[in-house]
Motif scaffolding. Structure first.
Motif, PDB file in Angstrom:
ATOM      1  N   GLY A   1      38.286  40.556  36.553  1.00  0.00           N
ATOM      2  CA  GLY A   1      37.871  40.598  35.166  1.00  0.00           C
ATOM      3  C   GLY A   1      37.623  42.020  34.698  1.00  0.00           C
ATOM      4  N   VAL A   2      37.403  42.157  33.398  1.00  0.00           N
ATOM      5  CA  VAL A   2      37.172  43.485  32.818  1.00  0.00           C
ATOM      6  C   VAL A   2      35.940  44.141  33.436  1.00  0.00           C
ATOM      7  CG1 VAL A   2      36.535  44.691  30.694  1.00  0.00           C
ATOM      8  CG2 VAL A   2      38.344  42.964  30.647  1.00  0.00           C
ATOM      9  N   ALA A   3      34.889  43.376  33.678  1.00  0.00           N
ATOM     10  CA  ALA A   3      33.662  43.947  34.240  1.00  0.00           C
ATOM     11  C   ALA A   3      33.914  44.575  35.605  1.00  0.00           C
ATOM     12  CB  ALA A   3      32.577  42.878  34.339  1.00  0.00           C
ATOM     13  N   ALA A   4      34.734  43.914  36.445  1.00  0.00           N
ATOM     14  CA  ALA A   4      35.042  44.453  37.771  1.00  0.00           C
ATOM     15  C   ALA A   4      35.882  45.724  37.651  1.00  0.00           C
ATOM     16  CB  ALA A   4      35.767  43.414  38.608  1.00  0.00           C
ATOM     17  N   ILE A   5      36.796  45.768  36.702  1.00  0.00           N
ATOM     18  CA  ILE A   5      37.612  46.968  36.500  1.00  0.00           C
ATOM     19  C   ILE A   5      36.740  48.115  36.009  1.00  0.00           C
ATOM     20  CG2 ILE A   5      39.501  47.955  35.131  1.00  0.00           C
ATOM     21  CD1 ILE A   5      40.780  45.157  35.184  1.00  0.00           C
ATOM     22  N   GLU A   6      35.816  47.824  35.098  1.00  0.00           N
ATOM     23  CA  GLU A   6      34.893  48.854  34.629  1.00  0.00           C
ATOM     24  C   GLU A   6      34.050  49.393  35.780  1.00  0.00           C
ATOM     25  OE1 GLU A   6      34.086  47.534  29.988  1.00  0.00           O
ATOM     26  OE2 GLU A   6      32.904  46.608  31.593  1.00  0.00           O
ATOM     27  N   ALA A   7      33.589  48.503  36.653  1.00  0.00           N
ATOM     28  CA  ALA A   7      32.782  48.936  37.794  1.00  0.00           C
ATOM     29  C   ALA A   7      33.601  49.805  38.736  1.00  0.00           C
ATOM     30  CB  ALA A   7      32.230  47.723  38.532  1.00  0.00           C
ATOM     31  N   ALA A   8      34.851  49.424  38.971  1.00  0.00           N
ATOM     32  CA  ALA A   8      35.713  50.199  39.860  1.00  0.00           C
ATOM     33  C   ALA A   8      36.026  51.575  39.280  1.00  0.00           C
ATOM     34  CB  ALA A   8      37.003  49.437  40.126  1.00  0.00           C
TER      35      ALA A   8
ATOM     36  N   ALA B   1      43.574  44.090  28.643  1.00  0.00           N
ATOM     37  CA  ALA B   1      43.751  42.833  27.905  1.00  0.00           C
ATOM     38  C   ALA B   1      43.319  41.694  28.815  1.00  0.00           C
ATOM     39  CB  ALA B   1      45.194  42.650  27.461  1.00  0.00           C
ATOM     40  N   CYS B   2      42.226  41.034  28.477  1.00  0.00           N
ATOM     41  CA  CYS B   2      41.718  39.924  29.280  1.00  0.00           C
ATOM     42  C   CYS B   2      42.699  38.757  29.214  1.00  0.00           C
ATOM     43  CB  CYS B   2      40.346  39.508  28.766  1.00  0.00           C
ATOM     44  SG  CYS B   2      39.595  38.154  29.699  1.00  0.00           S
ATOM     45  N   GLN B   3      43.102  38.252  30.385  1.00  0.00           N
ATOM     46  CA  GLN B   3      44.032  37.130  30.458  1.00  0.00           C
ATOM     47  C   GLN B   3      43.301  35.816  30.728  1.00  0.00           C
ATOM     48  OE1 GLN B   3      48.037  38.022  30.793  1.00  0.00           O
ATOM     49  NE2 GLN B   3      46.805  38.987  29.212  1.00  0.00           N
ATOM     50  N   GLU B   4      42.462  35.825  31.725  1.00  0.00           N
ATOM     51  CA  GLU B   4      41.605  34.700  32.068  1.00  0.00           C
ATOM     52  C   GLU B   4      40.259  35.280  32.451  1.00  0.00           C
ATOM     53  OE1 GLU B   4      42.494  31.662  31.712  1.00  0.00           O
ATOM     54  OE2 GLU B   4      44.691  31.791  31.568  1.00  0.00           O
ATOM     55  N   ARG B   5      39.360  34.424  32.916  1.00  0.00           N
ATOM     56  CA  ARG B   5      38.031  34.920  33.292  1.00  0.00           C
ATOM     57  C   ARG B   5      38.122  35.997  34.353  1.00  0.00           C
ATOM     58  NH1 ARG B   5      34.161  34.291  37.104  1.00  0.00           N
ATOM     59  NH2 ARG B   5      35.541  32.998  38.363  1.00  0.00           N
ATOM     60  N   ASP B   6      39.034  35.848  35.295  1.00  0.00           N
ATOM     61  CA  ASP B   6      39.142  36.796  36.397  1.00  0.00           C
ATOM     62  C   ASP B   6      40.542  37.395  36.515  1.00  0.00           C
ATOM     63  OD1 ASP B   6      40.341  34.496  37.160  1.00  0.00           O
ATOM     64  OD2 ASP B   6      39.399  34.333  39.124  1.00  0.00           O
ATOM     65  N   GLU B   7      41.232  37.550  35.382  1.00  0.00           N
ATOM     66  CA  GLU B   7      42.531  38.207  35.365  1.00  0.00           C
ATOM     67  C   GLU B   7      42.601  39.145  34.164  1.00  0.00           C
ATOM     68  OE1 GLU B   7      46.091  35.938  35.727  1.00  0.00           O
ATOM     69  OE2 GLU B   7      45.227  34.539  37.169  1.00  0.00           O
ATOM     70  N   THR B   8      43.139  40.331  34.395  1.00  0.00           N
ATOM     71  CA  THR B   8      43.239  41.326  33.338  1.00  0.00           C
ATOM     72  C   THR B   8      44.595  42.021  33.418  1.00  0.00           C
ATOM     73  OG1 THR B   8      40.851  41.740  33.489  1.00  0.00           O
ATOM     74  CG2 THR B   8      42.166  43.355  32.275  1.00  0.00           C
TER      75      THR B   8
ATOM     76  N   ALA C   1      38.615  43.624  44.967  1.00  0.00           N
ATOM     77  CA  ALA C   1      37.648  43.443  46.047  1.00  0.00           C
ATOM     78  C   ALA C   1      36.259  43.162  45.479  1.00  0.00           C
ATOM     79  CB  ALA C   1      37.614  44.682  46.933  1.00  0.00           C
ATOM     80  N   LEU C   2      35.900  43.866  44.412  1.00  0.00           N
ATOM     81  CA  LEU C   2      34.610  43.621  43.768  1.00  0.00           C
ATOM     82  C   LEU C   2      34.546  42.212  43.186  1.00  0.00           C
ATOM     83  CD1 LEU C   2      34.103  47.029  41.909  1.00  0.00           C
ATOM     84  CD2 LEU C   2      32.784  46.192  43.857  1.00  0.00           C
ATOM     85  N   GLU C   3      35.664  41.762  42.601  1.00  0.00           N
ATOM     86  CA  GLU C   3      35.715  40.404  42.039  1.00  0.00           C
ATOM     87  C   GLU C   3      35.538  39.366  43.138  1.00  0.00           C
ATOM     88  OE1 GLU C   3      35.487  38.091  38.980  1.00  0.00           O
ATOM     89  OE2 GLU C   3      36.386  40.034  38.490  1.00  0.00           O
ATOM     90  N   MET C   4      36.170  39.582  44.297  1.00  0.00           N
ATOM     91  CA  MET C   4      36.034  38.645  45.414  1.00  0.00           C
ATOM     92  C   MET C   4      34.617  38.623  45.939  1.00  0.00           C
ATOM     93  SD  MET C   4      39.596  39.269  47.510  1.00  0.00           S
ATOM     94  CE  MET C   4      39.104  38.099  48.790  1.00  0.00           C
ATOM     95  N   GLU C   5      33.963  39.775  45.990  1.00  0.00           N
ATOM     96  CA  GLU C   5      32.562  39.837  46.434  1.00  0.00           C
ATOM     97  C   GLU C   5      31.662  39.052  45.486  1.00  0.00           C
ATOM     98  OE1 GLU C   5      31.425  43.877  46.781  1.00  0.00           O
ATOM     99  OE2 GLU C   5      32.825  44.326  48.419  1.00  0.00           O
ATOM    100  N   ARG C   6      31.947  39.190  44.213  1.00  0.00           N
ATOM    101  CA  ARG C   6      31.122  38.489  43.210  1.00  0.00           C
ATOM    102  C   ARG C   6      31.283  36.973  43.326  1.00  0.00           C
ATOM    103  NH1 ARG C   6      32.702  38.043  37.013  1.00  0.00           N
ATOM    104  NH2 ARG C   6      33.868  36.364  38.033  1.00  0.00           N
ATOM    105  N   ASP C   7      32.512  36.532  43.627  1.00  0.00           N
ATOM    106  CA  ASP C   7      32.784  35.089  43.708  1.00  0.00           C
ATOM    107  C   ASP C   7      32.435  34.488  45.069  1.00  0.00           C
ATOM    108  OD1 ASP C   7      33.699  35.179  41.134  1.00  0.00           O
ATOM    109  OD2 ASP C   7      35.830  35.316  41.676  1.00  0.00           O
ATOM    110  N   ALA C   8      32.130  35.338  46.056  1.00  0.00           N
ATOM    111  CA  ALA C   8      31.828  34.817  47.391  1.00  0.00           C
ATOM    112  C   ALA C   8      30.535  34.012  47.370  1.00  0.00           C
ATOM    113  CB  ALA C   8      31.708  35.972  48.382  1.00  0.00           C
ATOM    114  N   PRO C   9      30.477  32.884  48.114  1.00  0.00           N
ATOM    115  CA  PRO C   9      29.270  32.049  48.117  1.00  0.00           C
ATOM    116  C   PRO C   9      28.099  32.780  48.798  1.00  0.00           C
ATOM    117  CG  PRO C   9      30.868  31.300  49.766  1.00  0.00           C
ATOM    118  CD  PRO C   9      31.544  32.368  48.974  1.00  0.00           C
TER     119      PRO C   9
END
Length: 217
Positions: free
Chosen positions: A139-146, A171-178, A209-217
């Motif tokens: 997502g955009v937030a993960a790209i901004e963080a990176a 350009a945001c495509q889905e919740r976790d795709e940009t 990688a940041l997005e995967m960390e965020r989604d990890a249980p």
């Protein structure tokens, strides 16, 4: 993505990636579209569904100034009206046979598609030269963080990778795709363009990688 109260603009593809006589699939907040450029060079955006049997028009082909469905060859003009039905060559298709269309603006080497009725124009991107586009599973937030930077209201993010300043148009495509469009300040040398491309690929991997960390249980 550039938004206003009446509509929004989404940067869907670089101009160089849509030569005359081609059609590509793209996504907007209103859903999938078939983005195509006529033989004369005019870009158009049609809903990605033929009203006849529902085939994706992005699988079709451009002939002259029309977009044709690959299934039965129904052809549509840039205004969305059906112009030809091959099985009935003597028939003038009724005006009720149409595909939805969206406004398209080509600015600074980027094709923007409008959703709704935007009251403003897309940003001019003065001095910026498109390099390439790439998809990120983040997502955009993960790209901004990176990147260590925030995108502005136009979706533009400025970052420095190594010693090189790079602009990303998001350009945001889905919740976790940009969709990321990479822009440089000027043409740059071949070495600079290669370095910028590799830097953005590394940034994408970091964001994913940041997005995967965020989604990890």
């Amino acid at each position: 993505m550039l938004s206003d109260p009446t509509g929004s603009w989404t940067p869907v593809v670089l101009s160089a990636d849509l030569p005359p006589g081609t059609v590509v699939p793209a996504r907007t907040p209103a859903g999938p579209i078939a983005l195509w450029r006529s033989a004369s060079g005019r870009p158009s955006a049609s809903a990605d569904r033929c009203p006849h049997r529902g085939m994706r028009l992005s699988h079709g082909f451009v002939r002259g100034e029309t977009l044709s469905c690959i299934y039965h060859g129904w052809s549509y003009g840039q205004a969305g009206n059906c112009l030809r039905i091959p099985a009935h060559p003597g028939l003038a298709p009724p005006e009720t046979i149409r595909v939805a269309t969206h406004p398209v603006e080509e600015v600074g080497g980027v094709l923007w598609v409008g959703v709704g009725e935007p009251a403003t124009q897309p940003p001019q991107l003065a001095g910026l030269v498109p390099l390439r586009s790439l998809q990120a599973r983040a997502g955009v937030a993960a790209i901004e963080a990176a990147a260590g930077a925030k995108a502005d209201a136009d979706g533009l993010l400025e970052t420095t990778q190594g010693s090189q300043k790079i602009h990303l148009l998001l350009a945001c495509q889905e919740r976790d795709e940009t969709l990321i469009h990479v822009l440089l300040e000027g043409e740059g040398s071949v070495a600079e363009r290669v370095a910028a491309s590799r830097a953005v690929e590394a940034l994408r991997r970091k964001a994913e990688a940041l997005e995967m960390e965020r989604d990890a249980p």
